[in-house]
Design an enzyme around this catalytic site. Structure first.
Site, PDB file in Angstrom:
ATOM      1  CD  GLU A 115       5.499  -1.270   1.713  1.00  0.00           C
ATOM      2  OE1 GLU A 115       6.248  -0.368   2.112  1.00  0.00           O
ATOM      3  OE2 GLU A 115       5.234  -2.292   2.381  1.00  0.00           O
TER       4      GLU A 115
ATOM      5  CG  HIS B  55       8.825  -5.078   2.922  1.00  0.00           C
ATOM      6  ND1 HIS B  55       9.498  -4.346   3.877  1.00  0.00           N
ATOM      7  CD2 HIS B  55       7.549  -4.628   2.953  1.00  0.00           C
ATOM      8  CE1 HIS B  55       8.658  -3.486   4.439  1.00  0.00           C
ATOM      9  NE2 HIS B  55       7.469  -3.651   3.905  1.00  0.00           N
TER      10      HIS B  55
ATOM     11  CG  HIS C 283       5.740  -4.958   8.167  1.00  0.00           C
ATOM     12  ND1 HIS C 283       4.839  -5.631   7.368  1.00  0.00           N
ATOM     13  CD2 HIS C 283       6.149  -3.885   7.444  1.00  0.00           C
ATOM     14  CE1 HIS C 283       4.714  -4.983   6.208  1.00  0.00           C
ATOM     15  NE2 HIS C 283       5.487  -3.943   6.228  1.00  0.00           N
TER      16      HIS C 283
ATOM     17  CG  HIS D 218       7.571   0.354   7.015  1.00  0.00           C
ATOM     18  ND1 HIS D 218       7.517   0.904   5.756  1.00  0.00           N
ATOM     19  CD2 HIS D 218       6.948  -0.841   6.900  1.00  0.00           C
ATOM     20  CE1 HIS D 218       6.878   0.074   4.942  1.00  0.00           C
ATOM     21  NE2 HIS D 218       6.532  -0.988   5.608  1.00  0.00           N
TER      22      HIS D 218
HETATM   23 MN    MN Z   1       5.694  -2.640   4.517  1.00  0.00          MN
END
Ligand code: MN
Length: 238
Positions: free
Chosen positions: A79, A98, A100, A168
């Protein structure tokens, strides 16, 4: 990479990986990058590995199209276009996270908006846009793996400090790494508190959000939080 300013920035990037893992913003997944302090057309990101284990040796340099400068056979995060895309579109951004984090996720699959409910939550800013990969790219595995997707995400982010990625996770973008970590930790706290709130919730006003956001420009606040988190995760000795 002999320059001491660059080495110091990379050491902070290692610390940020450990801090965000310890504070449960990231787990085995999620990643953090910084723009190269001397070459705005490049950034640093760990090789593919669990953030809690990242060391200086794991940090890799990339161009803004996410090509490695010297891969040496190392596996890379799929990613990374999240990072390259934002660094391309937002010249003011020098750090991208980034993640989650579980408390954030409910806001990515419902209509309820994540909004500041307490003092520190104000650093999220007034606008937290949503980005849905499905809108432009249809059914995917939800991973942001092409530059087109990364750029699209960056455009959705606009001038904001955060964007939620539908079903996500989340992206945080800031001028400095310490600001990005601060926003990532306190937005996760805000999500927990907002979900725990009972009855009709009360939110910070736009004016309060603007005033609270000034915290991010205060090194005394950024450094104190950084010191606290560094000690908790063990990168800073007592
Ligand atoms: Mn991700």
């Amino acid at each position: 990479m002999s320059n001491s300013m660059v080495v110091e920035a990379l050491e902070d990037l290692v610390s940020a990986n450990r801090i965000l893992a310890h504070e449960q913003v990231i787990d085995g997944f999620g990643h953090i990058s910084i723009r190269h302090p001397e070459r705005p057309d490049r950034f640093f990101l760990s090789r593919s590995r669990s953030p809690e284990l990242v060391t200086l040796d794991d940090l890799m340099e990339f161009d803004l199209d996410c090509n490695p400068i010297d891969q040496r056979g190392r596996a890379m995060y799929g990613e990374r276009p999240i990072h390259g895309g934002i660094f391309k579109v937002r010249p003011d951004v020098n750090a991208v996270i980034h993640h989650h984090a579980h408390p954030i996720l409910p806001f990515t699959f419902s209509k309820e908006k994540l909004r500041p409910v307490f003092h520190m939550g104000g650093v999220m800013g007034r606008e937290i846009p949503d980005w849905d990969i499905r809108t432009k790219f249809g059914d995917t595995d939800l991973l942001v793996v092409t530059m087109d997707q990364g750029i699209d995400l960056a455009h959705a982010l606009g001038k904001s400090r955060m964007t939620l990625m539908r079903r996500h996770g989340c992206v945080v973008a800031a001028n400095t790494l310490r600001q990005a970590v601060f926003i990532a930790v306190y937005s996760t706290d805000n999500a927990k508190l907002q979900l725990a709130g009972r009855g009709e919730l009360e939110f910070l006003s736009d004016g309060e959000i603007d005033e609270t956001g000034k915290l991010l420009e205060m090194p005394i606040a950024m450094d104190r939080a950084w010191e606290y988190w560094s000690r908790r995760c063990g990168v800073l000795a007592a």
